[in-house]
Design a protein around this motif. Structure first.
Motif: not given
Length: 761
Positions: A112-139
């Protein structure tokens, strides 16, 4: 090479200028060896392994733009709270691994942690989350675009609460299981959040914190402990909710009507921040909160709240009537607060509440054979509970439920620099590696009022063994190697035995317990039978247990079966001095009460039950029963006429009915919740079978038709009745009824209390 994992609390204690006396043992040091807690741990482990990690990871992969390995779960995991169970799952895996050493749990955790690290690396800014439309919401939040209510932030369901579960899960993966990658992901996520809120003013942050946000202030305090970077401690203080903290600092009770579980995690954060900063007033605020909730707002089994909200301390009647009794999440967090205060204050009274709640709410909240977690535990007589299932149920109480039964070893024992403390009577072992001491506890408590402690040590050594003298014990007898010891202690304290211990020394602890009646905190004529720390209840029926094991429906966590009149409850009538004498012992913790059999509540499953009993003098019985019968008849008739309803301003009913709105606020006045708007609010109700013909709207203020509009399924509603505070509309011929209420002429709508679809007007 063996990795030694220390709890964060251990580092916290060492970091203080003065080493606090009481320290917890790591979960790895304690093993359960039998009894109901060991069974609950085993059942929970099976439930944990029945869940699919790839399904729990799916929301994170979707948000990161990575391909899913399995479709996400349904229920709350695909209706707005996507990803929150994944955070709880990390915590559950870590703590169950620490408590059992099961390698499969560690394997899943690392994956689980390894897969979350993959998501974090893909996002590129430290963020990882499952919130729908998360990037738009946090912006939007980063830019200061904030529209928040108690559970919706920019029309997103409790996003900070959601991401707090991930913060806590990553912390636990590192703390309990030694996963270094989890620490890296956690620090990256923390740095992202610090940057997210950097542009926001303190006023804007407090606006964000109006929405339920879990204990996110606590996790930033934990980040400070892990890194010693002051920016995290500063952030922890900055994201502490002042609207809750400030009344507590003034020792003011402003809790009635608030969503209960929203508040408790905040207070855990206040207490942790206090230990790190020396803010004694924050710690005193946490103590005041704990005292208020545990002593004036909690029922016999330790739970609190009705329909998820704190009820008035002077009136528990709604709690007796509702099928939505105390929420398990509340007790999960009250135990965490009790543990923190006990370790900080060395006060045994926190253990008295902890033990009561552990046995009677937490232990009872999981089915002991089939597994499954309970959301609401009603105290309404002749009602029942609903259990989750792994593939259908993704409620908040499933998340905390996964964790509840992994960590029973956390406070059975504790220690100071030189002494060992026995806090709970649970069959178990503890290894104190630093002293090369092992203690084995053999007990059948609560079925037997005795516990035997066996000391194992590599060499004779002197230390004090402190035995808790529980508040509920009528007396206490302690023998060492068969020789009775002088007792220098009183209930709610410790009895210390100081000697040079050698391997094979045996301590026998015996106590006497009795049954007593415990009134509801409001002083009303309803009481529960409590034997020692164990709450007793009677199975009353197995009829109409509709939805006993939940389906995947949005409101599957609520009972659907019939509500039996309160007047059907078994009543204790006559001289109060005779009530206890009506109980006739049958077997261990079994008592006859006429045709009923009382037993520990944690044993009562798959049945309707009665825990609270009305008490009457002969003179009062007939009069009060007649009055109650009339009230009940009216209430039950309304429920029978109701197809669906929304309690406006209450968190879960509004979420269940797809609430959306703008320029809206909610509150609690005259013991009723409400919502109003200066723009619009929308709810989605269900009219199954098209049996509902009317929509009834109840308000706290007079309705002026010229200042408000009603739209049903995108069409202007037909107004059938306007009685100032009671509006009736015609329901259209759709099973899904979307009701929109809008303000006109720049005037706010009345405070709307309840919306129902009725079969008859």
């Amino acid at each position: 090479m063996k990795t030694t994992v220390f709890p964060i609390a251990f580092f916290l204690l060492l970091s203080l200028s003065t080493l606090a006396q009481m320290q917890p043992f790591a979960l790895q040091d304690v093993r359960l060896t039998g009894g109901p807690f060991k069974n609950a741990q085993d059942v929970d482990r099976r439930y944990i392994l029945a869940l699919n990690p790839d399904k729990l990871l799916a929301p994170y992969l979707i948000d990161a733009g990575l391909p899913e390995k399995a479709p996400r779960y349904g229920n709350w995991e695909s209706s707005g709270l996507d990803g929150h169970i994944g955070g709880h799952y990390l915590s559950a895996l870590a703590m169950m691994y620490a408590s059992t050493g099961d390698a499969e749990l560690k394997k899943r955790l690392d994956y689980m942690v390894d897969q979350l690290a993959r998501c974090q690396a893909k996002n590129g800014n430290g963020y990882v989350g499952g919130i729908p439309q998360g990037k738009v919401f946090w912006e939007r939040i980063h830019k200061g675009d904030i529209d928040g209510s108690s559970f919706g932030l920019n029309n997103t369901w409790v996003p900070l609460y959601n991401i707090h579960k991930l913060f806590a899960g990553l912390r636990d993966a590192y703390e309990y299981a030694g996963n270094q990658q989890a620490k890296q992901v956690l620090v990256g996520l923390g740095d992202w959040f610090v940057e997210l809120i950097r542009p926001l003013s303190d006023e804007q942050i407090q606006q964000v914190l109006r929405t339920e946000h879990g204990g996110i202030n606590e996790t930033f305090a934990d980040l400070y402990i892990l890194t010693n970077d002051k920016k995290y401690l500063e952030t922890a203080q900055r994201i502490s909710h002042r609207a809750i903290l400030e009344p507590l600092l003034e020792k003011q009770d402003k809790l009635t009507g608030l969503h209960a579980n929203t508040q408790i995690p905040k207070v855990i954060g206040f207490e942790k921040i206090a230990t790190l900063t020396g803010k004694t007033d924050w710690s005193e605020a946490a103590m005041f909160f704990w005292q208020n909730v545990s002593q004036t707002r909690s029922v016999a089994f330790g739970g609190n709240s009705v329909r998820e909200h704190f009820n008035p301390i002077t009136d528990f009647s709604q709690l007796l009537k509702s099928n939505q009794g105390p929420e398990t999440c509340n007790s999960f967090n009250m135990l965490r607060l009790s543990k923190a205060l006990f370790l900080d204050k060395n006060d045994v009274s926190y253990l008295d509440f902890y033990e009561r709640t552990l046995y009677n709410h937490i232990l009872s909240s999981q089915h002991p054979e089939k597994g499954g977690f309970v959301y609401f535990t009603p105290i309404r007589p002749n009602h029942y509970r609903v259990y989750s299932q792994p593939e259908t149920s993704m409620w908040c109480c499933v998340g905390s439920g996964l964790e509840n039964h992994t960590k029973y070893g956390e406070l059975i024992y504790s220690h100071s620099v030189n002494d060992l403390f026995v806090n709970l009577f649970v069959p178990s072992t503890v290894d104190w590696a630093a002293k090369k001491i092992r203690l084995v506890q053999r007990t059948e408590f609560p079925y037997q009022n005795q516990s035997e402690l066996l000391v194992e040590t590599t060499k004779p050594q002197k230390f004090s063994l402190h035995i808790r003298y529980p508040k509920w014990a009528e007396n206490l007898v302690i023998l060492v190697n068969g020789k009775e010891q002088a007792i220098n202690g009183k209930p709610s304290s410790y009895v210390a035995i100081n000697r040079k211990w050698k391997s094979g020394d045996t301590v026998t602890v015996r106590f006497t317990t009795a049954t007593h009646l415990e009134q509801l905190p409001d002083g009303s004529n309803w009481s529960a039978f409590v034997h020692g720390p164990i709450v007793l209840a009677a199975k009353t029926s197995t009829a109409d247990l509709k939805g006993l094991f939940a389906d995947d429906s949005r409101m599957g966590h609520e009972t659907k079966g019939k509500l039996y009149p309160l007047t059907n409850a078994y009543a204790l009538v006559g001289d109060p001095a005779t009530y206890l004498s009506k109980l006739k012992p049958v077997d261990k913790l079994r008592f006859r009460l006429d045709t009923l059999t009382l037993q520990p509540f944690y044993e009562v499953h798959d049945a309707r039950y009665q825990m609270y009993f009305p008490t009457f003098t002969e003179a009062a019985f007939a009069e009060q029963q007649a009055r109650l019968k009339q009230q009940e008849a009216e209430a039950l008739a309304l429920e029978a006429n109701t197809v669906d309803k929304v309690n406006c301003g209450e968190q879960q009913p509004e979420v269940d009915h797809q609430y959306k709105g703008d320029k809206s606020d909610s509150g609690y006045d005259d013991e009723r919740f409400w919502r109003r708007t200066r723009a619009y609010i929308t709810y989605q109700l269900q009219n199954k079978g098209l049996v509902g013909k009317y929509i009834e709207i109840s308000t706290l203020d007079d309705v002026k038709p010229e200042d408000i509009s009603f739209v049903v399924n995108a069409k202007p509603a037909q107004l059938l009745l306007n009685q100032k505070k009671r509006i009736q509309l015609k329901a259209d011929d759709n099973e899904v009824v979307t009701l929109t209420i809008a303000a006109k002429n720049g005037v706010s709508t009345p405070r709307i209390n309840q919306i129902r679809i009725l079969t008859n007007n």
